[in-house]
Design a protein around this motif. Structure first.
Motif, PDB file in Angstrom:
ATOM      1  N   VAL A 132       5.926  -3.193 -21.682  1.00 20.61           N
ATOM      2  CA  VAL A 132       5.208  -2.738 -22.816  1.00 20.61           C
ATOM      3  C   VAL A 132       5.376  -3.777 -23.971  1.00 20.61           C
ATOM      4  CG1 VAL A 132       5.313  -1.014 -24.685  1.00 20.61           C
ATOM      5  CG2 VAL A 132       5.608  -0.310 -22.175  1.00 20.61           C
ATOM      6  N   ALA A 133       6.338  -4.542 -24.200  1.00 22.12           N
ATOM      7  CA  ALA A 133       6.982  -5.342 -25.167  1.00 22.12           C
ATOM      8  C   ALA A 133       5.849  -6.756 -25.004  1.00 22.12           C
ATOM      9  CB  ALA A 133       8.189  -6.001 -25.196  1.00 22.12           C
ATOM     10  N   LEU A 134       5.388  -7.189 -23.611  1.00 24.81           N
ATOM     11  CA  LEU A 134       4.753  -8.126 -23.447  1.00 24.81           C
ATOM     12  C   LEU A 134       3.169  -7.911 -23.608  1.00 24.81           C
ATOM     13  CD1 LEU A 134       6.502  -9.788 -20.362  1.00 24.81           C
ATOM     14  CD2 LEU A 134       6.467 -10.850 -22.811  1.00 24.81           C
ATOM     15  N   THR A 135       2.752  -6.548 -23.101  1.00 19.30           N
ATOM     16  CA  THR A 135       1.322  -6.443 -23.166  1.00 19.30           C
ATOM     17  C   THR A 135       0.748  -5.428 -24.108  1.00 19.30           C
ATOM     18  OG1 THR A 135       1.656  -4.333 -21.693  1.00 19.30           O
ATOM     19  CG2 THR A 135       1.513  -6.695 -20.542  1.00 19.30           C
ATOM     20  N   ARG A 136       1.640  -4.607 -24.784  1.00 16.58           N
ATOM     21  CA  ARG A 136       1.436  -3.581 -25.696  1.00 16.58           C
ATOM     22  C   ARG A 136       0.572  -2.374 -25.008  1.00 16.58           C
ATOM     23  NH1 ARG A 136       4.779  -4.832 -29.623  1.00 16.58           N
ATOM     24  NH2 ARG A 136       4.486  -6.643 -30.761  1.00 16.58           N
ATOM     25  N   PHE A 137       0.824  -2.322 -23.713  1.00 14.13           N
ATOM     26  CA  PHE A 137       0.074  -1.328 -23.057  1.00 14.13           C
ATOM     27  C   PHE A 137       1.106  -0.157 -22.373  1.00 14.13           C
ATOM     28  CE2 PHE A 137      -3.289  -4.369 -22.825  1.00 14.13           C
ATOM     29  CZ  PHE A 137      -4.388  -3.535 -23.258  1.00 14.13           C
ATOM     30  N   ILE A 138       1.519   0.746 -22.804  1.00 14.38           N
ATOM     31  CA  ILE A 138       2.386   1.773 -22.562  1.00 14.38           C
ATOM     32  C   ILE A 138       2.159   2.184 -21.134  1.00 14.38           C
ATOM     33  CG2 ILE A 138       3.346   4.300 -22.615  1.00 14.38           C
ATOM     34  CD1 ILE A 138       3.132   3.750 -25.814  1.00 14.38           C
ATOM     35  N   SER A 139       0.667   2.513 -20.693  1.00 15.09           N
ATOM     36  CA  SER A 139       0.257   2.545 -19.539  1.00 15.09           C
ATOM     37  C   SER A 139       0.627   1.691 -18.352  1.00 15.09           C
ATOM     38  CB  SER A 139      -1.081   3.099 -19.368  1.00 15.09           C
ATOM     39  OG  SER A 139      -2.041   1.922 -19.853  1.00 15.09           O
ATOM     40  N   LEU A 140       0.610   0.411 -18.733  1.00 15.76           N
ATOM     41  CA  LEU A 140       1.221  -0.596 -17.752  1.00 15.76           C
ATOM     42  C   LEU A 140       2.540  -0.471 -17.431  1.00 15.76           C
ATOM     43  CD1 LEU A 140       0.327  -3.012 -15.935  1.00 15.76           C
ATOM     44  CD2 LEU A 140       0.787  -4.540 -17.947  1.00 15.76           C
ATOM     45  N   GLY A 141       3.153  -0.262 -18.462  1.00 13.64           N
ATOM     46  CA  GLY A 141       4.889   0.130 -18.139  1.00 13.64           C
ATOM     47  C   GLY A 141       5.168   1.229 -17.538  1.00 13.64           C
ATOM     48  N   SER A 142       4.182   2.237 -17.579  1.00 14.21           N
ATOM     49  CA  SER A 142       4.341   3.466 -16.900  1.00 14.21           C
ATOM     50  C   SER A 142       4.011   3.420 -15.404  1.00 14.21           C
ATOM     51  CB  SER A 142       3.456   4.485 -17.562  1.00 14.21           C
ATOM     52  OG  SER A 142       4.014   4.783 -18.942  1.00 14.21           O
ATOM     53  N   ILE A 143       3.386   2.395 -15.115  1.00  9.36           N
ATOM     54  CA  ILE A 143       2.950   2.221 -13.538  1.00  9.36           C
ATOM     55  C   ILE A 143       4.241   1.752 -12.902  1.00  9.36           C
ATOM     56  CG2 ILE A 143       1.675   0.695 -12.167  1.00  9.36           C
ATOM     57  CD1 ILE A 143      -0.932   1.037 -14.103  1.00  9.36           C
TER      58      ILE A 143
END
Length: 143
Positions: A132-143
Motif C-alpha cells: 500500500v505504501a508503494l502503490t497507494r492501492f489498498i486493494s493491491l495490498g489486500s491481495i
C-alpha cells in the motif's frame, strides 16, 4: 459445542458493521455509494476516516472474537476453531442480514487468522503495508 461455535461465528461475521455505521451516521445505504461494498475501504472513501477506522476495527474484532470464542467453547480444538474462522469469513462475505451480499472479508479474515496464526499474519501485514505504501492501492495490498 463445536456446531454452536461455528453458528455463532457465522452470525458474528454477518453483522454488517460498515452498513450499520454509515446508516447511523448519514442515514444512507453504503451499498449505493462508491464500490457498493460494506467494508472499511468503501466506508472510508464515501463516509470519512472515522467511520472507516471504526468499521475496520469492528470487522477485524469480529473475526478475532469469533475464533477466540470457538476456541473457548471447544477446548481449543483446531478443527472447530478453523471452521469458525471460515464461518466468520463467510458470514461477512454472505451475511444473512443483508440478503447474503456482503464485503470481501479482508479485515475479518485478518482478525480470525491473528488468533489462529499470529506470526504468519504479522508477515502478511508487513507485505500489506509495504504494498500500500508503494502503490497507494489498498486493494493491491489486500491481495
Amino acid at each position: 459445542m463445536g456446531l454452536l461455535a461455528v453458528l455463532i461465528a457465522y452470525l458474528l461475521g454477518s453483522i454488517p458493521f460498515g452498513y450499520l455505521i454509515v446508516r447511523a451516521t448519514t442515514g444512507t445505504d453504503i451499498r449505493t455509494a462508491g464500490s457498493g461494498n460494506i467494508g472499511a475501504t468503501n466506508v472510508l472513501r464515501t463516509t470519512g476516516r472515522a467511520a472507516g477506522i471504526v468499521t475496520l476495527l469492528l470487522d477485524f474484532a469480529k473475526g478475532y472474537v469469533a475464533v477466540w470464542l470457538a476456541s473457548r467453547l471447544t477446548g481449543g480444538d483446531p478443527v472447530w476453531t478453523s471452521l469458525a474462522a471460515m464461518a466468520v469469513i463467510l458470514g461477512h462475505a454472505f451475511p444473512v442480514f443483508l440478503g447474503f451480499k456482503g464485503g470481501k472479508a479482508v479485515a475479518s479474515t485478518v482478525g480470525a487468522f491473528l488468533f489462529l496464526t499470529p506470526p504468519a499474519i504479522a508477515a502478511v501485514m508487513l507485505v500489506f503495508v509495504v504494498a500500500v505504501a508503494l502503490t497507494r492501492f489498498i486493494s493491491l495490498g489486500s491481495i
